[in-house]
Design a protein around this motif. Structure first.
Motif, short mmCIF file in Angstrom:
data_model
loop_
_atom_site.label_atom_id
_atom_site.label_comp_id
_atom_site.label_asym_id
_atom_site.label_seq_id
_atom_site.Cartn_x
_atom_site.Cartn_y
_atom_site.Cartn_z
N ASP A 1 0.82 -1.22 0.00
CA ASP A 1 0.00 0.00 0.00
C ASP A 1 0.85 1.27 0.00
O ASP A 1 0.40 2.33 0.40
CB ASP A 1 -0.96 0.01 1.18
CG ASP A 1 -0.26 -0.05 2.53
OD1 ASP A 1 0.97 -0.23 2.57
OD2 ASP A 1 -0.96 0.08 3.54
N LEU A 2 2.10 1.16 -0.47
CA LEU A 2 3.00 2.31 -0.51
C LEU A 2 3.27 2.74 -1.95
O LEU A 2 3.23 1.93 -2.87
CB LEU A 2 4.35 1.97 0.13
CG LEU A 2 4.38 1.78 1.63
CD1 LEU A 2 5.78 1.37 2.06
CD2 LEU A 2 3.96 3.04 2.35
N GLU A 3 3.58 4.02 -2.13
CA GLU A 3 4.10 4.54 -3.38
C GLU A 3 5.30 5.41 -3.02
O GLU A 3 5.27 6.12 -2.02
CB GLU A 3 3.07 5.41 -4.10
CG GLU A 3 1.95 4.64 -4.74
CD GLU A 3 1.00 5.55 -5.50
OE1 GLU A 3 1.47 6.26 -6.42
OE2 GLU A 3 -0.19 5.55 -5.16
N ILE A 4 6.35 5.34 -3.83
CA ILE A 4 7.51 6.17 -3.57
C ILE A 4 7.31 7.52 -4.24
O ILE A 4 6.71 7.62 -5.30
CB ILE A 4 8.81 5.49 -4.06
CG1 ILE A 4 10.02 6.18 -3.45
CG2 ILE A 4 8.90 5.46 -5.57
CD1 ILE A 4 11.31 5.40 -3.58
N MET A 5 7.78 8.55 -3.57
CA MET A 5 7.69 9.90 -4.12
C MET A 5 8.88 10.14 -5.03
O MET A 5 9.96 9.60 -4.82
CB MET A 5 7.71 10.93 -2.98
CG MET A 5 6.56 10.77 -2.03
SD MET A 5 6.63 11.81 -0.54
CE MET A 5 8.13 12.69 -0.67
N THR A 6 8.70 10.96 -6.03
CA THR A 6 9.83 11.31 -6.88
C THR A 6 10.77 12.25 -6.13
O THR A 6 10.34 12.98 -5.24
CB THR A 6 9.35 11.98 -8.18
OG1 THR A 6 8.59 13.14 -7.85
CG2 THR A 6 8.52 11.03 -9.02
N ASN A 7 12.03 12.18 -6.48
CA ASN A 7 13.03 13.01 -5.85
C ASN A 7 13.98 13.49 -6.94
O ASN A 7 14.73 12.70 -7.51
CB ASN A 7 13.79 12.22 -4.79
CG ASN A 7 14.76 13.07 -4.02
OD1 ASN A 7 15.36 14.00 -4.55
ND2 ASN A 7 14.94 12.75 -2.75
N ASP A 8 13.95 14.77 -7.21
CA ASP A 8 14.75 15.34 -8.29
C ASP A 8 16.25 15.38 -7.99
O ASP A 8 17.05 15.69 -8.87
CB ASP A 8 14.26 16.76 -8.63
CG ASP A 8 12.84 16.73 -9.19
OD1 ASP A 8 12.47 15.71 -9.80
OD2 ASP A 8 12.12 17.72 -9.02
N ASN A 9 16.64 15.07 -6.76
CA ASN A 9 18.06 15.08 -6.39
C ASN A 9 18.78 13.81 -6.81
O ASN A 9 19.99 13.73 -6.73
CB ASN A 9 18.23 15.29 -4.89
CG ASN A 9 17.75 16.65 -4.45
OD1 ASN A 9 18.03 17.65 -5.12
ND2 ASN A 9 17.01 16.71 -3.37
N TYR A 10 18.03 12.77 -7.22
CA TYR A 10 18.62 11.50 -7.63
C TYR A 10 17.95 11.01 -8.90
O TYR A 10 16.77 11.22 -9.11
CB TYR A 10 18.43 10.43 -6.53
CG TYR A 10 19.42 10.56 -5.42
CD1 TYR A 10 19.14 11.37 -4.34
CD2 TYR A 10 20.63 9.90 -5.47
CE1 TYR A 10 20.06 11.52 -3.32
CE2 TYR A 10 21.55 10.04 -4.45
CZ TYR A 10 21.26 10.85 -3.38
OH TYR A 10 22.17 10.99 -2.39
N GLU A 11 18.73 10.31 -9.72
CA GLU A 11 18.16 9.68 -10.90
C GLU A 11 17.32 8.47 -10.50
O GLU A 11 16.44 8.06 -11.24
CB GLU A 11 19.26 9.23 -11.85
CG GLU A 11 19.96 10.36 -12.55
CD GLU A 11 21.02 9.84 -13.51
OE1 GLU A 11 20.82 8.78 -14.12
OE2 GLU A 11 22.05 10.50 -13.63
N GLY A 12 17.60 7.90 -9.34
CA GLY A 12 16.86 6.73 -8.88
C GLY A 12 17.19 6.39 -7.45
O GLY A 12 18.29 6.65 -6.98
N TRP A 13 16.24 5.78 -6.76
CA TRP A 13 16.45 5.41 -5.36
C TRP A 13 17.53 4.34 -5.23
O TRP A 13 18.19 4.24 -4.20
CB TRP A 13 15.14 4.97 -4.69
CG TRP A 13 14.46 3.80 -5.36
CD1 TRP A 13 13.48 3.86 -6.31
CD2 TRP A 13 14.71 2.42 -5.12
NE1 TRP A 13 13.11 2.60 -6.69
CE2 TRP A 13 13.84 1.69 -5.97
CE3 TRP A 13 15.56 1.72 -4.29
CZ2 TRP A 13 13.82 0.30 -6.01
CZ3 TRP A 13 15.54 0.33 -4.32
CH2 TRP A 13 14.67 -0.37 -5.17
#
Length: 181
Positions: free
Chosen positions: A127-139
């Motif tokens: 039931d989770l979604e990851i938020m986008t983060n413009d500081n990284y190309e990917g988690w």
């Protein structure tokens, strides 16, 4: 040089739509799908959800193998199907076995970690979604930065007066060994 492998483990039950939305958010936030595998654990009385998820991810046909292991809580036998999602070109494993019920969530996680190939394990819920983060190309790149160590990350929106690194809060740093096998 071989990159480290990350295993995302996720027990689930009867929640195909929200599960797929959350996993898609992880996949779409990756820089490289080649070094990540996704593992899902379904109950044997929830085969319809398993089939829907496999159809959604356009998984390649695969044979299941039966796996048995003695855990601290007892012996468990479950089926494992290893496959690839044609939709995202990512490795996936689908486990199906005895229903342990939610209060024994650790048993699902034990089974998932037992068959995982990752050097790093990400415990995900359906039931989770990851938020986008413009500081990284990917988690996955954030995890690679900590190679040789283990971090527990807290993926939430920034709040005032809380320490964050590049938009993701780091809750705890600890050395951890995979000792399930």
């Amino acid at each position: 040089e071989e990159k480290m492998k990350i295993s995302v483990v996720c027990p689930t039950r009867s929640r195909k739509d929200i599960l797929c939305r959350g996993i898609d958010s992880l996949i779409n936030s990756l820089s490289n799908t080649a070094n990540v595998e996704f593992l899902f654990r379904f109950d044997e009385d929830d085969v319809s959800t398993l089939e829907e998820v496999m159809k959604y991810y356009e998984t390649l046909e695969t044979d299941s193998t039966s796996t048995t292991n003695k855990f601290k809580w007892g012996e468990s036998t479950f089926k494992v199907s290893e496959t690839t999602s044609k939709k995202h070109n990512v490795s996936m494993k689908f486990l199906i076995g005895h229903r342990h019920h939610y209060h024994y969530l650790n048993r699902y996680l034990d089974e998932l970690m037992y068959v995982s190939d990752g050097e790093y394990i990400v415990n995900w819920t359906d039931d989770l979604e990851i938020m986008t983060n413009d500081n990284y190309e990917g988690w996955d790149l954030l995890i690679e930065e900590g190679e040789g160590q283990h971090y527990i990350f807290y993926f939430r929106k920034e709040k005032k007066n809380v320490g964050y690194q590049n938009g993701w809060k780091i809750l705890l740093l600890q050395k951890q060994k995979k000792c399930m096998k």
